[in-house]
Design a protein around this motif. Structure first.
Motif, PDB file in Angstrom:
ATOM      1  N   GLU A 118       0.837  -1.195   0.000  1.00 62.79           N
ATOM      2  CA  GLU A 118       0.000   0.000   0.000  1.00 62.79           C
ATOM      3  C   GLU A 118       0.877   1.252   0.000  1.00 62.79           C
ATOM      4  OE1 GLU A 118      -3.303   0.140  -0.304  1.00 62.79           O
ATOM      5  OE2 GLU A 118      -3.296  -2.050  -0.471  1.00 62.79           O
ATOM      6  N   ARG A 119       1.952   1.216   0.758  1.00 66.94           N
ATOM      7  CA  ARG A 119       2.852   2.365   0.797  1.00 66.94           C
ATOM      8  C   ARG A 119       3.621   2.504  -0.509  1.00 66.94           C
ATOM      9  NH1 ARG A 119       2.942   0.080   5.749  1.00 66.94           N
ATOM     10  NH2 ARG A 119       4.910  -1.047   5.547  1.00 66.94           N
ATOM     11  N   PRO A 153      -1.807   8.941   6.197  1.00 66.46           N
ATOM     12  CA  PRO A 153      -2.025   8.154   7.418  1.00 66.46           C
ATOM     13  C   PRO A 153      -1.125   6.926   7.499  1.00 66.46           C
ATOM     14  CG  PRO A 153      -4.110   8.726   6.376  1.00 66.46           C
ATOM     15  CD  PRO A 153      -3.038   9.064   5.401  1.00 66.46           C
ATOM     16  N   GLU A 154      -0.873   6.286   6.354  1.00 63.85           N
ATOM     17  CA  GLU A 154       0.000   5.104   6.325  1.00 63.85           C
ATOM     18  C   GLU A 154       1.415   5.467   6.756  1.00 63.85           C
ATOM     19  OE1 GLU A 154       0.275   1.724   4.970  1.00 63.85           O
ATOM     20  OE2 GLU A 154      -1.848   1.553   5.461  1.00 63.85           O
ATOM     21  N   MET A 155       1.965   6.515   6.186  1.00 58.55           N
ATOM     22  CA  MET A 155       3.344   6.897   6.487  1.00 58.55           C
ATOM     23  C   MET A 155       3.475   7.400   7.925  1.00 58.55           C
ATOM     24  SD  MET A 155       4.940   6.132   3.704  1.00 58.55           S
ATOM     25  CE  MET A 155       6.486   7.041   3.490  1.00 58.55           C
ATOM     26  N   ARG A 156       2.470   8.099   8.376  1.00 57.56           N
ATOM     27  CA  ARG A 156       2.488   8.605   9.754  1.00 57.56           C
ATOM     28  C   ARG A 156       2.445   7.458  10.748  1.00 57.56           C
ATOM     29  NH1 ARG A 156      -1.842  11.185  12.901  1.00 57.56           N
ATOM     30  NH2 ARG A 156      -0.950  12.733  14.316  1.00 57.56           N
ATOM     31  N   ARG A 157       1.597   6.473  10.484  1.00 55.39           N
ATOM     32  CA  ARG A 157       1.468   5.335  11.378  1.00 55.39           C
ATOM     33  C   ARG A 157       2.758   4.519  11.436  1.00 55.39           C
ATOM     34  NH1 ARG A 157      -2.568   3.269   9.173  1.00 55.39           N
ATOM     35  NH2 ARG A 157      -1.520   1.719   7.887  1.00 55.39           N
ATOM     36  N   GLU A 158       3.489   4.439  10.331  1.00 61.24           N
ATOM     37  CA  GLU A 158       4.719   3.656  10.266  1.00 61.24           C
ATOM     38  C   GLU A 158       5.953   4.433  10.707  1.00 61.24           C
ATOM     39  OE1 GLU A 158       4.960   0.390   9.553  1.00 61.24           O
ATOM     40  OE2 GLU A 158       2.763   0.393   9.505  1.00 61.24           O
ATOM     41  N   ALA A 174      10.250  11.244   6.714  1.00 59.11           N
ATOM     42  CA  ALA A 174      10.869  10.813   5.456  1.00 59.11           C
ATOM     43  C   ALA A 174      10.028  11.296   4.265  1.00 59.11           C
ATOM     44  CB  ALA A 174      11.005   9.297   5.423  1.00 59.11           C
ATOM     45  N   LEU A 175       8.707  11.163   4.357  1.00 64.11           N
ATOM     46  CA  LEU A 175       7.826  11.644   3.292  1.00 64.11           C
ATOM     47  C   LEU A 175       7.949  13.153   3.137  1.00 64.11           C
ATOM     48  CD1 LEU A 175       5.496  10.746   1.308  1.00 64.11           C
ATOM     49  CD2 LEU A 175       3.922  11.537   3.097  1.00 64.11           C
ATOM     50  N   GLU A 196       1.709  13.288  17.443  1.00 66.80           N
ATOM     51  CA  GLU A 196       1.359  12.812  18.779  1.00 66.80           C
ATOM     52  C   GLU A 196       0.882  11.375  18.779  1.00 66.80           C
ATOM     53  OE1 GLU A 196       0.059  16.831  21.250  1.00 66.80           O
ATOM     54  OE2 GLU A 196      -1.446  15.347  20.663  1.00 66.80           O
ATOM     55  N   ALA A 197       0.449  10.874  17.617  1.00 68.77           N
ATOM     56  CA  ALA A 197      -0.047   9.504  17.547  1.00 68.77           C
ATOM     57  C   ALA A 197       1.070   8.500  17.805  1.00 68.77           C
ATOM     58  CB  ALA A 197      -0.648   9.230  16.162  1.00 68.77           C
ATOM     59  N   ARG A 198       2.339   8.967  17.794  1.00 65.37           N
ATOM     60  CA  ARG A 198       3.460   8.059  18.049  1.00 65.37           C
ATOM     61  C   ARG A 198       3.453   7.550  19.484  1.00 65.37           C
ATOM     62  NH1 ARG A 198       8.142  10.155  20.607  1.00 65.37           N
ATOM     63  NH2 ARG A 198       7.657  12.076  21.646  1.00 65.37           N
TER      64      ARG A 198
END
Length: 511
Positions: free
Chosen positions: A328-329, A357-362, A367-368, A508-510
């Motif tokens: 997906e990424r 959302p995918e990149m943030r979650r990972e 990097a993005l 903050e989701a980290r």
């Protein structure tokens, strides 16, 4: 034990594929962006002053040439703004304990600061019980834990690894990068460099000295000097015909780089995704599949140990083989990359809102942002993609310039802009975290938590302590946020403080 013909064993022992050459200290400085670093200090650090009634700390001095006692580091003062005396007034035991507390998932801005501290040219701190080489090993071990294997290897090589105190570290790092020949040659010339019989056996076999390898193995095995699982793997390594008749070994609880390579040589490689992050480097040697390479690159990019451009190169090298997970990424980055190239606003907005959302979650948001922050700022995107693009821009290296280029009217984005410009507007602060950040930037001196360390000349310890305090702070831990940010700004790390503040607000989701 029967030993096979050396020519046959040479073929079996050799690692398949071409290994990448590691970065030497000189090569690393020629290409100063293999990992994320802080920016140089804007202003020179003030000379430390001892508080009234205090005395200078005792400093242990080791003779040059005996160990890694001289100033060692890949980044000079002109790059970091940090003096060689960074650690000198501190105790080695204290700094090593602080290094062990660094999180496996730090804020990217603080991760870059940790790299800068670890790689800066610096003398070893004082110690009555530990050598300068021991502290250098601690620095390399911390880098290795973060996945920064090449810089760790370059640091050890700069110090001169042909000494017992550093050899085992050099050997392990070389095994991870597939460049162990130099270490093995040094061990063959001077076996006293390591107490590891496993390393001696492996290196003798790598050099084609099968008689010495077999004799050493038999002797060490008879005396019970070999680790159980490593001994069995070495037996298979020396006589590959026993692989089929030997029961499969259960996974080692703490696999070593040597075990990893021996399993690989036995035709039973193990995935690196569940191993410590340093092992991910092994998947970038061109011997693993594309999916494994991408997953390894993502793990390393997560800690800034791999340049964003190299991650992009892997993402875009082929077409996604499937859907879900990493694919997906891959598909998302390719779609965004193509939309930006076509200057297609609608396609860019669609790709960005799906990918973000995918990149943030990972843990790959920075990097993005490094790859696309500036390019996205040139587009007028529809809502909500315009807000996402603005957040991406604020996480990029050009955050200050891009913050002024476009402003959204919503209160949170206006506060973010003020943070990016280094003057958080307290009238716009609504949450506990925003108020804490505004209060931190309103201060002009270091936190009382760290002022004593600075007055005693313990600059590195003060910076490291402040960074750890900030990194451990939860969203509503105002005191820790204020203390950490205030001290970083007081010692001249303004860029780090701004980036950390923006990342606390946007990532903050980290937590």
């Amino acid at each position: 034990m029967r030993v096979l013909n050396p020519l046959i064993l040479m073929t079996l022992v050799a690692t398949p594929g071409l290994a990448e050459e590691p970065l030497t200290a000189i090569d690393w400085l020629k290409d100063p962006a293999p990992i994320s670093l802080t920016q140089p200090l804007v202003t020179a650090l003030p000379e430390p002053t001892a508080p009234e009634g205090s005395s200078a700390p005792d400093v242990t001095v080791a003779p040059l040439g005996s160990e890694a006692s001289e100033t060692i580091g890949l980044l000079p003062f002109s790059t970091t703004g940090l003096p060689p005396e960074l650690w000198l007034a501190s105790r080695a035991e204290t700094i090593s304990a602080l290094l062990s507390r660094i999180s496996n998932d730090p804020l990217p801005a603080l991760q870059a600061l940790y790299y800068t501290l670890l790689l800066a040219e610096a003398d070893a701190p004082a110690s009555e019980t530990r050598s300068a080489a021991s502290f250098l090993n601690d620095r390399a071990t911390t880098l290795r834990r973060m996945g920064a294997v090449d810089p760790a290897l370059a640091l050890i090589e700069q110090a001169g690894p042909k000494q017992p105190a550093l050899f085992d570290q050099w050997f392990d790092l070389s095994l991870l990068t597939g460049t162990e020949d130099a270490a093995c040659a040094a061990l063959a010339a001077n076996p006293s460099l390591s107490q590891s019989y496993e390393a001696r056996i492996f290196c003798a076999a790598r050099a084609g000295d099968w008689n010495t390898a077999a004799l050493t193995f038999d002797t060490a095995n008879a005396l019970g000097l070999l680790d159980g699982s490593t001994g069995l793997l070495l037996a298979q390594f020396l006589d590959p015909e026993t692989i089929e008749t030997t029961p499969s070994l259960p996974p080692a609880r703490d696999i070593t780089p040597l075990n990893f390579r021996l399993l690989e040589a036995a035709g039973a490689p193990i995935p690196t995704r569940n191993l410590p992050r340093a092992f991910a480097v092994a998947d970038l040697r061109g011997v693993s599949g594309w999916k494994a390479e991408i997953e390894a690159a993502e793990r390393l990019a997560h800690t800034g140990a791999l340049p964003a451009n190299r991650l992009l190169g892997l993402y875009t090298s082929q077409s996604p083989a499937a859907s879900g997970g990493v694919w997906e990424r891959v598909a998302g980055v390719q779609a965004l990359d193509k939309a930006l190239a076509r200057k297609d606003s609608a396609a860019t907005a669609a790709a960005l809102t799906e990918l973000w959302p995918e990149m943030r979650r990972e843990g790959l948001a920075v990097a993005l942002a490094t790859l696309y922050g500036s390019a996205l700022a040139e587009f007028d995107l529809p809502s909500p993609a315009d807000k996402v693009a603005y957040h991406v821009a604020l996480l990029s290296p050009d955050y200050e310039t891009l913050a002024q280029a476009k402003t959204l009217n919503a209160r949170p984005e206006r506060f973010l802009q003020s943070v990016a410009l280094g003057a958080p507007d307290r009238s716009l602060a609504a949450t506990t975290t925003e108020i804490a950040i505004a209060d931190a930037f309103a201060r002009t001196d270091a936190s009382p938590d760290h002022k004593g360390l600075l007055n005693e000349g313990r600059l590195g310890q003060a910076i490291l302590t402040a960074a750890l305090q900030l990194d451990a702070a939860g969203p509503n831990q105002s005191r820790e946020i204020i203390s950490g940010l205030a001290t970083l700004r007081a010692v001249g790390l303004e860029d780090t403080a701004r980036r950390a503040a923006l990342q606390i607000l946007l990532l903050e989701a980290r937590s």
